[in-house]
Enzyme design. Sequence first.
Site, mmCIF file in Angstrom:
data_model
loop_
_atom_site.group_PDB
_atom_site.id
_atom_site.type_symbol
_atom_site.label_atom_id
_atom_site.label_comp_id
_atom_site.label_asym_id
_atom_site.label_seq_id
_atom_site.Cartn_x
_atom_site.Cartn_y
_atom_site.Cartn_z
ATOM 1 N N SER A 244 -21.679 -8.911 -32.740
ATOM 2 C CA SER A 244 -20.551 -8.228 -32.175
ATOM 3 C C SER A 244 -19.984 -9.007 -31.007
ATOM 4 C CB SER A 244 -21.211 -7.154 -31.396
ATOM 5 O OG SER A 244 -20.347 -6.501 -30.506
ATOM 6 N N TYR B 155 -26.502 -3.225 -24.964
ATOM 7 C CA TYR B 155 -26.244 -3.314 -26.411
ATOM 8 C C TYR B 155 -25.795 -4.871 -26.689
ATOM 9 C CZ TYR B 155 -23.752 -3.324 -30.878
ATOM 10 O OH TYR B 155 -23.519 -3.455 -32.098
ATOM 11 N N LYS C 36 -27.681 -7.989 -28.759
ATOM 12 C CA LYS C 36 -27.125 -8.719 -29.924
ATOM 13 C C LYS C 36 -27.315 -10.132 -29.564
ATOM 14 C CE LYS C 36 -25.810 -6.864 -32.765
ATOM 15 N NZ LYS C 36 -26.706 -6.108 -33.797
ATOM 16 N N ARG D 219 -7.838 -3.780 -27.774
ATOM 17 C CA ARG D 219 -9.116 -4.069 -28.938
ATOM 18 C C ARG D 219 -8.439 -4.706 -30.109
ATOM 19 N NH1 ARG D 219 -11.390 -3.400 -24.971
ATOM 20 N NH2 ARG D 219 -13.376 -2.047 -24.491
HETATM 21 O O1 LIG Z 1 -13.385 8.542 -26.206
HETATM 22 C C1 LIG Z 1 -13.102 7.489 -26.190
HETATM 23 C C2 LIG Z 1 -13.611 6.371 -26.776
HETATM 24 C C3 LIG Z 1 -13.050 5.129 -26.815
HETATM 25 N N1 LIG Z 1 -11.958 4.867 -25.875
HETATM 26 C C4 LIG Z 1 -11.280 3.509 -26.015
HETATM 27 O O2 LIG Z 1 -11.144 3.058 -26.875
HETATM 28 C C5 LIG Z 1 -11.333 1.600 -27.175
HETATM 29 C C6 LIG Z 1 -12.208 1.462 -28.419
HETATM 30 O O3 LIG Z 1 -13.686 2.167 -28.207
HETATM 31 P P1 LIG Z 1 -14.595 2.370 -28.897
HETATM 32 O O4 LIG Z 1 -15.788 2.984 -28.323
HETATM 33 O O5 LIG Z 1 -14.165 2.506 -30.446
HETATM 34 O O6 LIG Z 1 -15.117 0.509 -29.403
HETATM 35 P P2 LIG Z 1 -15.716 -0.323 -28.151
HETATM 36 O O7 LIG Z 1 -14.559 -1.361 -27.975
HETATM 37 O O8 LIG Z 1 -16.567 0.184 -27.164
HETATM 38 O O9 LIG Z 1 -16.689 -0.812 -29.213
HETATM 39 C C7 LIG Z 1 -17.111 -2.266 -29.762
HETATM 40 O O10 LIG Z 1 -18.247 -2.300 -28.998
HETATM 41 C C8 LIG Z 1 -19.336 -1.699 -29.381
HETATM 42 C C9 LIG Z 1 -20.420 -2.133 -28.313
HETATM 43 O O11 LIG Z 1 -20.151 -1.622 -27.081
HETATM 44 C C10 LIG Z 1 -19.917 -2.010 -30.586
HETATM 45 O O12 LIG Z 1 -19.988 -3.534 -30.746
HETATM 46 C C11 LIG Z 1 -18.526 -1.786 -31.482
HETATM 47 O O13 LIG Z 1 -18.812 -1.798 -32.673
HETATM 48 C C12 LIG Z 1 -17.282 -2.265 -31.157
HETATM 49 O O14 LIG Z 1 -16.382 -1.692 -31.950
HETATM 50 C C13 LIG Z 1 -12.004 1.189 -25.749
HETATM 51 O O15 LIG Z 1 -11.196 0.645 -25.030
HETATM 52 C C14 LIG Z 1 -12.486 2.514 -25.320
HETATM 53 O O16 LIG Z 1 -12.530 2.397 -23.687
HETATM 54 C C15 LIG Z 1 -11.433 5.729 -25.036
HETATM 55 O O17 LIG Z 1 -10.502 5.593 -24.586
HETATM 56 N N2 LIG Z 1 -11.739 7.103 -25.424
#
Ligand SMILES: O=c1ccn([C@@H]2O[C@H](COP(=O)(O)OP(=O)(O)O[C@H]3O[C@H](CO)[C@H](O)[C@H](O)[C@H]3O)[C@@H](O)[C@H]2O)c(=O)[nH]1
Length: 304
Positions: A36, A59, A63, A141
């Site tokens: 990741s 997490y 990894k 992202r």
């Molecule tokens: O209810 C929500 C959920 C997410 N977000 C935002 O949306 C973006 C994406 O969030 P996700 O939770 O979908 O994904 P992450 O960036 O946290 O996840 C990434 O990091 C994870 C570990 O933290 C795993 O590796 C995962 O596979 C990878 O996609 C982030 O900026 C988060 O802050 C929101 O604003 N509201």
Amino acid sequence: MREPLRYYENNVVGLLNLVKVLKRHHVSKSLVLSSSCTVYRPSDAKISEDSLLEPTCPYGNTKRVQESMLQDLVESDGWTVSCLRYFNPAGAHSSGFLGEVLYPSSPLMLVPLLRQVALGQRKELKIFGDDYDAKDGTAMRDYIHIQDLADAHVAALQHLLAGEAAFHVFNLGTGFGRSVLEVLQAYQDASGCELQYKIEQRRAGDAAVAVADSKLANDLLGWYAHRGFEEIMASDWTFALHTKGNDSLYNESCFISQHLVPEPYEVGNVYRAMVKEIQKSLKAGWEHEHSFLVTSIGHYPVCH
Ligand SMILES: O=c1ccn([C@@H]2O[C@H](COP(=O)(O)OP(=O)(O)O[C@H]3O[C@H](CO)[C@H](O)[C@H](O)[C@H]3O)[C@@H](O)[C@H]2O)c(=O)[nH]1
């Protein structure tokens, strides 16, 4: 950030047990690990494989330990390993029946949450922070279609087949950063539904920006992400329309092993969709005596 020991148990102990069994039964010395982008120190610049490693959450720490464990095996015991550092996998399989399902213990990922809002199963999206030092203030992202990820796994396996014992690390992303508000807008366009949202506090452990430099995978694996941002959202919405109201199917199928992809119309999580594509490519084009194992053990964060 909660319950760190669950990550260690799932990711570190799980991988250790798997590797021990493989060794004991002489099954395979070739592994592709689902790693990741969370192993890196957060950075506003594009992240390459030699960027600093400094996870900011349990997490990410696990990894990193997984990668180190496998690197030690390569050096001591002639294994061949590719660690694929995914950025943000999203979207659904082209069948429309395999996608990311939010089941009770799953982390609340952005795209499935937007699907629930569009389907009227959730009132609104809570956006975690609009005060980041990024485009519109919401976090950025690099969203990559799961079928592009699948293609990368096949390319990584081919690369393992061709090479000597070695440890490889590849970033997998598109190189384009999208803000939470841009994702929301794109999902709105794909679904034709107006999506309500509310700005909340930042989520602990979240980086402001995470965007991949995937040049190494382009150059060494000949792999590129071909599917666009709009296609990711459209494929997820197709999945939503196919599976709407099928909650019992969701719940039954999401616990089935990622390695046993049922035919033909089960729904499950995004990684099973990916494994299905890998299986298809292997069946279609490969005759080989070697055994390989793609493991997604522990990719899935068990809690946030
Ligand atoms: O209810 C929500 C959920 C997410 N977000 C935002 O949306 C973006 C994406 O969030 P996700 O939770 O979908 O994904 P992450 O960036 O946290 O996840 C990434 O990091 C994870 C570990 O933290 C795993 O590796 C995962 O596979 C990878 O996609 C982030 O900026 C988060 O802050 C929101 O604003 N509201």
